[in-house]
Design a protein around this motif. Sequence first.
Motif, PDB file in Angstrom:
ATOM      1  N   GLN A 133       0.146  -5.837  32.362  1.00 39.79           N
ATOM      2  CA  GLN A 133      -1.229  -6.183  32.048  1.00 39.79           C
ATOM      3  C   GLN A 133      -2.218  -5.146  32.561  1.00 39.79           C
ATOM      4  OE1 GLN A 133      -1.890  -8.136  29.566  1.00 39.79           O
ATOM      5  NE2 GLN A 133      -2.881  -9.872  30.558  1.00 39.79           N
ATOM      6  N   GLN A 134      -2.062  -4.725  33.805  1.00 41.16           N
ATOM      7  CA  GLN A 134      -2.957  -3.705  34.351  1.00 41.16           C
ATOM      8  C   GLN A 134      -2.321  -3.090  35.593  1.00 41.16           C
ATOM      9  OE1 GLN A 134      -6.590  -5.831  35.084  1.00 41.16           O
ATOM     10  NE2 GLN A 134      -5.908  -6.685  37.022  1.00 41.16           N
ATOM     11  N   PHE A 135      -2.799  -1.897  35.954  1.00 42.65           N
ATOM     12  CA  PHE A 135      -2.270  -1.151  37.090  1.00 42.65           C
ATOM     13  C   PHE A 135      -3.423  -0.720  37.988  1.00 42.65           C
ATOM     14  CE2 PHE A 135       0.857  -0.717  33.762  1.00 42.65           C
ATOM     15  CZ  PHE A 135       2.064  -0.881  34.418  1.00 42.65           C
ATOM     16  N   SER A 136      -3.086  -0.475  39.243  1.00 43.52           N
ATOM     17  CA  SER A 136      -4.093   0.004  40.189  1.00 43.52           C
ATOM     18  C   SER A 136      -4.304   1.506  40.089  1.00 43.52           C
ATOM     19  CB  SER A 136      -3.676  -0.358  41.625  1.00 43.52           C
ATOM     20  OG  SER A 136      -2.447   0.281  41.953  1.00 43.52           O
ATOM     21  N   LEU A 137      -3.545   2.163  39.224  1.00 33.73           N
ATOM     22  CA  LEU A 137      -3.684   3.601  39.003  1.00 33.73           C
ATOM     23  C   LEU A 137      -4.044   3.867  37.549  1.00 33.73           C
ATOM     24  CD1 LEU A 137      -0.457   4.898  40.824  1.00 33.73           C
ATOM     25  CD2 LEU A 137      -2.784   4.844  41.745  1.00 33.73           C
ATOM     26  N   PRO A 138      -4.767   4.931  37.253  1.00 40.50           N
ATOM     27  CA  PRO A 138      -4.951   5.320  35.848  1.00 40.50           C
ATOM     28  C   PRO A 138      -3.597   5.639  35.222  1.00 40.50           C
ATOM     29  CG  PRO A 138      -6.489   6.491  37.279  1.00 40.50           C
ATOM     30  CD  PRO A 138      -5.499   5.808  38.183  1.00 40.50           C
ATOM     31  N   ALA A 139      -3.413   5.207  33.983  1.00 37.13           N
ATOM     32  CA  ALA A 139      -2.104   5.326  33.348  1.00 37.13           C
ATOM     33  C   ALA A 139      -2.258   5.768  31.902  1.00 37.13           C
ATOM     34  CB  ALA A 139      -1.344   4.000  33.423  1.00 37.13           C
ATOM     35  N   ASN A 140      -1.127   6.121  31.291  1.00 33.74           N
ATOM     36  CA  ASN A 140      -1.056   6.472  29.879  1.00 33.74           C
ATOM     37  C   ASN A 140       0.038   5.639  29.231  1.00 33.74           C
ATOM     38  OD1 ASN A 140      -3.033   8.686  29.846  1.00 33.74           O
ATOM     39  ND2 ASN A 140      -1.542   9.742  31.133  1.00 33.74           N
ATOM     40  N   LEU A 141      -0.298   4.978  28.121  1.00 31.40           N
ATOM     41  CA  LEU A 141       0.618   4.063  27.456  1.00 31.40           C
ATOM     42  C   LEU A 141       1.200   4.725  26.211  1.00 31.40           C
ATOM     43  CD1 LEU A 141      -1.178   2.193  29.248  1.00 31.40           C
ATOM     44  CD2 LEU A 141      -0.958   0.453  27.459  1.00 31.40           C
ATOM     45  N   GLU A 142       2.529   4.706  26.107  1.00 31.93           N
ATOM     46  CA  GLU A 142       3.191   5.150  24.879  1.00 31.93           C
ATOM     47  C   GLU A 142       3.604   3.915  24.102  1.00 31.93           C
ATOM     48  OE1 GLU A 142       5.722   8.745  24.745  1.00 31.93           O
ATOM     49  OE2 GLU A 142       7.314   7.352  24.126  1.00 31.93           O
ATOM     50  N   HIS A 143       2.887   3.624  23.044  1.00 30.79           N
ATOM     51  CA  HIS A 143       3.136   2.418  22.254  1.00 30.79           C
ATOM     52  C   HIS A 143       3.041   2.768  20.780  1.00 30.79           C
ATOM     53  CE1 HIS A 143      -1.174   1.985  21.258  1.00 30.79           C
ATOM     54  NE2 HIS A 143      -1.365   2.475  22.467  1.00 30.79           N
ATOM     55  N   LEU A 144       3.462   1.824  19.955  1.00 29.60           N
ATOM     56  CA  LEU A 144       3.460   2.042  18.514  1.00 29.60           C
ATOM     57  C   LEU A 144       2.029   2.091  17.983  1.00 29.60           C
ATOM     58  CD1 LEU A 144       5.122   2.288  15.896  1.00 29.60           C
ATOM     59  CD2 LEU A 144       5.005  -0.206  15.714  1.00 29.60           C
ATOM     60  N   ILE A 145       1.770   3.046  17.112  1.00 32.53           N
ATOM     61  CA  ILE A 145       0.502   3.157  16.391  1.00 32.53           C
ATOM     62  C   ILE A 145       0.845   3.347  14.925  1.00 32.53           C
ATOM     63  CG2 ILE A 145      -1.622   4.474  16.083  1.00 32.53           C
ATOM     64  CD1 ILE A 145      -1.468   5.281  18.990  1.00 32.53           C
ATOM     65  N   VAL A 146       0.325   2.482  14.067  1.00 37.31           N
ATOM     66  CA  VAL A 146       0.617   2.559  12.639  1.00 37.31           C
ATOM     67  C   VAL A 146      -0.695   2.632  11.871  1.00 37.31           C
ATOM     68  CG1 VAL A 146       2.786   1.326  12.875  1.00 37.31           C
ATOM     69  CG2 VAL A 146       0.688   0.036  12.449  1.00 37.31           C
ATOM     70  N   ARG A 147      -0.586   2.979  10.622  1.00 34.10           N
ATOM     71  CA  ARG A 147      -1.740   2.993   9.716  1.00 34.10           C
ATOM     72  C   ARG A 147      -1.612   1.830   8.734  1.00 34.10           C
ATOM     73  NH1 ARG A 147      -5.143   7.290   9.534  1.00 34.10           N
ATOM     74  NH2 ARG A 147      -4.574   9.112  10.799  1.00 34.10           N
TER      75      ARG A 147
END
Length: 791
Positions: free
Chosen positions: A388-402
């Motif tokens: 849900q959330q982190f105490s550090l800045p993060a980068n999410l690799e998730h699906l992105i579609v059109r």
Amino acid sequence: MTNRWSTTQPFRLIHFWWTLPGFVLIVLMTGSVARSLAESGWADGLSILPAVVGMALVTGLALAVWPRLHNWAAHLFSLGLAVVWIVQQLGPLLDERLVSWRDWAVELTIRVISWVRVLTGGGRGEDIALFVMALAALCWWLAYATVWSVFRRQRPWLMIVTNGAVFLINYTYVWPKPDLEALVFIASALLLLVYHHVMQRQLVWEARQISYPDLLPLRALWAATVVGVALIAVTAILPAQIPSERAAQAWEMLRAPFRAARAAWEDAFSTINAPPGAGSVSFTARVAPLGGARVPGFDEVMLVRSSRLDYWRAVAFDRYDGTGWLNTTGELARAALGVTTAEQARTPLAAGEAVPLADRRLRQVITQTVTLRQDRNDDLLLFGGSPQQFSLPANLEHLIVRNENGGIVPVYDDLALITSAAPLAAGTTYTATVLTSLADVRSLRNAGTDYPQWVRDRYLQLPASLPVRVRAEAARVIAAANAETPYDQAVAIQDYLRRLTYTEDIPPPPPNVDLVDWFLFEQQSGYCDYFASAMVVMLRSVGVPARWVRGYASGEFDPEQGVYVVRENVAHSWPEVYFPGIGWERFEPTAAGYTSLPQRPLQSDFGEEGDAAVSASGATLDPGRFEELEDGEIASSGVTGDAANAPLSDNRDLAASGGALEWLCPLLIIALIVVAGWFGPRLWLQRELRGLRLAAAAYAEMGWLASLAGLAQQSWETPREFAQRLATVLPEHATTIHDIATAYVAERYRRGSGARVPAESAREMLRRALVRYAMQQAVQWVWSPTRGRIR
């Protein structure tokens, strides 16, 4: 006739019988290195390495014995031939539509340029052909430089050590171990040193007209062989494991630079097949092949404080190709956004910012606090449940579609991995607020099969080459269990697989077979990678969407600290099955001592309306739910239970838990190395000079130190000529040098002449000057091997 094997001139072809034994030993030594790399399983195509080494050896010998060929000309010719030969060997491994050498060269050039651009842009290299090419270039250089250093420069030590370092690094990580190649390497390296020393001594004896038995070199090699076999036999019976925990910690400190270098190598070639036993903290490679035996380490990875037992997820893989798993999520996102790399397609997440998940039913909000015990070279944030959330800045690799209108649609429930925006070093502490599953059996059975389109598109995929009997076996197991719902089908296959044998010591899988089929019907034993793969493939074959997840099992609970201690030996993979509206649920087909089955009640503890109640309890997240304390601890209002309330030890206390004794072993090792390096040569020289008169001993000592500095006396030089040449290099010690040579000549040829040997203080100053000069020459040779020669 006197043979002249000088220490500054290359061999002549007339010395063929002198050159042949050394060349054979070089072939054995470098060939064992190439063979160990070729059979390591790092990548397909490494079978070209022996051919590359063979051509490099022949080239090196031909150039080394060509006396009039300048060093730079030889090296440039070798470089050009290396490029031609490596492209020729690598070409057939490329696209079959490329048929000529020119096509292969252009293709590799384009790939190299693209690879450099990806790396400079912060991405990770994924071209396996370039990895094979890099290893081929390394093997060419090892073989060529070894021949050159032995036959042209007459300095074999550096290249023997370099070959040994490459062999040792490969030997450390691969499994099964190339023990035969190790024995060949050790024996040939020792014999090569003896061979080189005997040939030098033989020339000195001939130059001084000292008689010696004709078979003395052969006897010396035979004696060295006997000694080498004895040493190997002794080392074979030594303990294979380090009994002392302190010694293991010292070894970990010593290998830290190599681990950092390996992390950089993994960034450059992220798709290499990590051989079983390679044990790395890096999980970000987009390819996870199924392999042979594995030998996990025992080092601590992290400490986790959580109110619930869970598995700690790292990466989710979606595509099976018959040999392993691929993570295509980042590439699909990259294509949808039109960016250069998958890393650029990741979604940034600020500290405390919530991830907008859609699947929230039957979830409970808890906070997990993680303290890293070693550097994470991949910067992955590990967590249990749905993040849900982190105490550090993060980068999410998730699906992105059109969508149909061309718009961008992010799918956060299809999350492959999460990385920290900053490097994750040992001692870092972060919190992850997650949704953990409270799903009960009845809810999972009633979830239905109304899967979202992205689930049907990605998590029912199977290769067309999947053997029919795998599908038939999955259908048979489900029919035997009378399983109708996806949940019951998953439990049936899970129970079926748990009856198979768990073992980490399995043979390498055969080529050109589907590895799930091989595991189920041929091997019928293995470790977590195979159990999880089999369950995912079998479920997909009957229409149940599932994915393959890599991370760590829960670890051991430490009641004193209130944390789970996660070690490398619980690195694990498991299947997750998708249930509409609920999300991904973990299953456990691996019956191992470090695994645990998920515990699910038969029905919800909240009654018929429990779904809505639990969903509402976790629907809103307060960004102030956790706050960071001064000592790096995290106080969370979302954690309950004794484990959550137990204080997490201060990072500095964790790092210094061993006290001052942790440094004892490395300090002792360093001290032993320094003492051996300082006193060893002196003791050896004293033994060599024992029984000589003062002048002869002083002259012999000067000659030995001069040979270390590349200024050895030539076979045609008289003592006075040698002294004159040495004095031109060290003019400040010219008087001492000439006095030693004069005293030696007088003592040997005009006995009783009373020539005076310089004082001990003067000889000590000469010793230091020669040692300094030798070190300068060594440094200069490393940086510019063809400069700085004194002839």
